[in-house]
Design an enzyme around this catalytic site. Sequence first.
Site, mmCIF file in Angstrom:
data_model
loop_
_atom_site.group_PDB
_atom_site.id
_atom_site.type_symbol
_atom_site.label_atom_id
_atom_site.label_comp_id
_atom_site.label_asym_id
_atom_site.label_seq_id
_atom_site.Cartn_x
_atom_site.Cartn_y
_atom_site.Cartn_z
ATOM 1 N N LYS A 1 35.102 -30.647 14.074
ATOM 2 C CA LYS A 1 33.982 -30.793 13.138
ATOM 3 C C LYS A 1 33.423 -29.395 12.842
ATOM 4 O O LYS A 1 32.534 -28.920 13.563
ATOM 5 C CB LYS A 1 32.875 -31.645 13.771
ATOM 6 C CG LYS A 1 33.243 -33.104 14.012
ATOM 7 C CD LYS A 1 32.060 -33.843 14.653
ATOM 8 C CE LYS A 1 32.336 -35.301 14.890
ATOM 9 N NZ LYS A 1 31.262 -35.974 15.653
ATOM 10 N N ASP B 1 35.555 -42.556 22.401
ATOM 11 C CA ASP B 1 34.710 -43.719 22.693
ATOM 12 C C ASP B 1 33.333 -43.635 22.075
ATOM 13 O O ASP B 1 32.842 -42.551 21.745
ATOM 14 C CB ASP B 1 34.530 -43.855 24.205
ATOM 15 C CG ASP B 1 33.564 -42.806 24.756
ATOM 16 O OD1 ASP B 1 33.793 -41.603 24.518
ATOM 17 O OD2 ASP B 1 32.572 -43.182 25.403
ATOM 18 N N GLY C 1 38.695 -38.566 26.926
ATOM 19 C CA GLY C 1 39.062 -38.836 25.541
ATOM 20 C C GLY C 1 40.457 -38.435 25.114
ATOM 21 O O GLY C 1 41.006 -39.007 24.183
ATOM 22 N N GLU D 1 42.245 -31.099 23.701
ATOM 23 C CA GLU D 1 40.995 -31.836 23.483
ATOM 24 C C GLU D 1 41.186 -32.930 22.438
ATOM 25 O O GLU D 1 42.022 -32.789 21.536
ATOM 26 C CB GLU D 1 39.900 -30.872 22.984
ATOM 27 C CG GLU D 1 38.961 -30.392 24.070
ATOM 28 C CD GLU D 1 37.976 -31.463 24.543
ATOM 29 O OE1 GLU D 1 38.201 -32.666 24.316
ATOM 30 O OE2 GLU D 1 36.958 -31.064 25.156
ATOM 31 N N ASP D 2 40.393 -33.976 22.554
ATOM 32 C CA ASP D 2 40.401 -35.005 21.509
ATOM 33 C C ASP D 2 39.575 -34.547 20.309
ATOM 34 O O ASP D 2 39.960 -34.708 19.172
ATOM 35 C CB ASP D 2 39.872 -36.344 22.044
ATOM 36 C CG ASP D 2 38.528 -36.208 22.750
ATOM 37 O OD1 ASP D 2 38.067 -35.077 22.991
ATOM 38 O OD2 ASP D 2 37.924 -37.254 23.073
ATOM 39 N N PHE E 1 30.148 -39.477 13.411
ATOM 40 C CA PHE E 1 30.642 -39.991 14.687
ATOM 41 C C PHE E 1 31.885 -40.859 14.478
ATOM 42 O O PHE E 1 31.907 -41.740 13.618
ATOM 43 C CB PHE E 1 29.545 -40.801 15.381
ATOM 44 C CG PHE E 1 29.851 -41.051 16.814
ATOM 45 C CD1 PHE E 1 29.667 -40.057 17.764
ATOM 46 C CD2 PHE E 1 30.357 -42.271 17.218
ATOM 47 C CE1 PHE E 1 29.986 -40.275 19.086
ATOM 48 C CE2 PHE E 1 30.678 -42.502 18.543
ATOM 49 C CZ PHE E 1 30.484 -41.508 19.481
ATOM 50 N N VAL E 2 32.912 -40.598 15.290
ATOM 51 C CA VAL E 2 34.165 -41.358 15.179
ATOM 52 C C VAL E 2 34.541 -41.981 16.527
ATOM 53 O O VAL E 2 34.125 -41.497 17.581
ATOM 54 C CB VAL E 2 35.326 -40.459 14.687
ATOM 55 C CG1 VAL E 2 35.103 -39.999 13.265
ATOM 56 C CG2 VAL E 2 35.532 -39.251 15.599
ATOM 57 N N ASP F 1 33.315 -30.538 18.840
ATOM 58 C CA ASP F 1 32.111 -30.786 18.061
ATOM 59 C C ASP F 1 31.304 -29.475 18.033
ATOM 60 O O ASP F 1 31.593 -28.580 17.249
ATOM 61 C CB ASP F 1 31.379 -31.949 18.758
ATOM 62 C CG ASP F 1 30.191 -32.475 17.977
ATOM 63 O OD1 ASP F 1 29.962 -32.034 16.854
ATOM 64 O OD2 ASP F 1 29.463 -33.336 18.510
ATOM 65 N N ARG G 1 37.997 -46.906 22.876
ATOM 66 C CA ARG G 1 39.107 -45.989 23.174
ATOM 67 C C ARG G 1 40.468 -46.613 22.883
ATOM 68 O O ARG G 1 41.428 -45.918 22.597
ATOM 69 C CB ARG G 1 39.086 -45.589 24.651
ATOM 70 C CG ARG G 1 37.891 -44.751 25.074
ATOM 71 C CD ARG G 1 38.165 -44.129 26.434
ATOM 72 N NE ARG G 1 36.953 -43.662 27.101
ATOM 73 C CZ ARG G 1 36.369 -42.480 26.872
ATOM 74 N NH1 ARG G 1 36.877 -41.657 25.989
ATOM 75 N NH2 ARG G 1 35.286 -42.134 27.533
#
Length: 176
Positions: free
Chosen positions: A133, A161, A47, A101-102, A154-155, A105, A167
């Site tokens: 988040k 993805d 990601g 990191e992307d 959720f994004v 969570d 992506r």
Amino acid sequence: MTIKVKDLQFEPFISHHSIEARVIELANRLTVDFHGKNPLFLSVLNGSFMFTSDLMKAFLSPCEISFIKLASYQGTESTGQVQTLIGLNNSIENRDVIIIEDIVDTGNTVKKILELVKDHKPASIQILTLLFKPEAFKEDFEIDYVGFEIENKFVVGYGLDYDGYGRNLDQIYVVV
Ligand code: IMP
């Protein structure tokens, strides 16, 4: 305008322009904080590839990059060994490591990466994530640099993805 990725509908959430501006801000902070330190960017696949690329281009001092990927569960191991690290080729001993990191969570992924990186005795470890988040976060470690705090939805897009797709979108979309 809403878009469809596989079976789900998404709507625009963070524009390409906002991402670009925030990435520059983060890179400028890193350029100051890591002046003269030759940091090692440790990009978490898959990601983070797009984000890392833009961030690194805007970082204005010498630096290096390496990639890591946590493999899927192996499942057959009776020892309970469930995850494997791919990569971590560069020697990171005594290096100033920035984990890229992307999205963070629950924090579970970064926690595992932190444990693995610490074993290699780096000089320092910082964590940088584009998205965070806070409502979902269950760990107690500090995240040093955050692009955007977002609600627990959720994004997709800009490297993130949904089941392998989305992506390539140049902005971030949220599920409707
Ligand atoms: P964590 O281990 O719970 O922090 O989750 C981190 C990983 O879950 C990320 O690296 C993503 O691969 C995935 N993930 C969590 N939230 C999202 C999301 O909203 N969109 C896409 N992937 C997500």
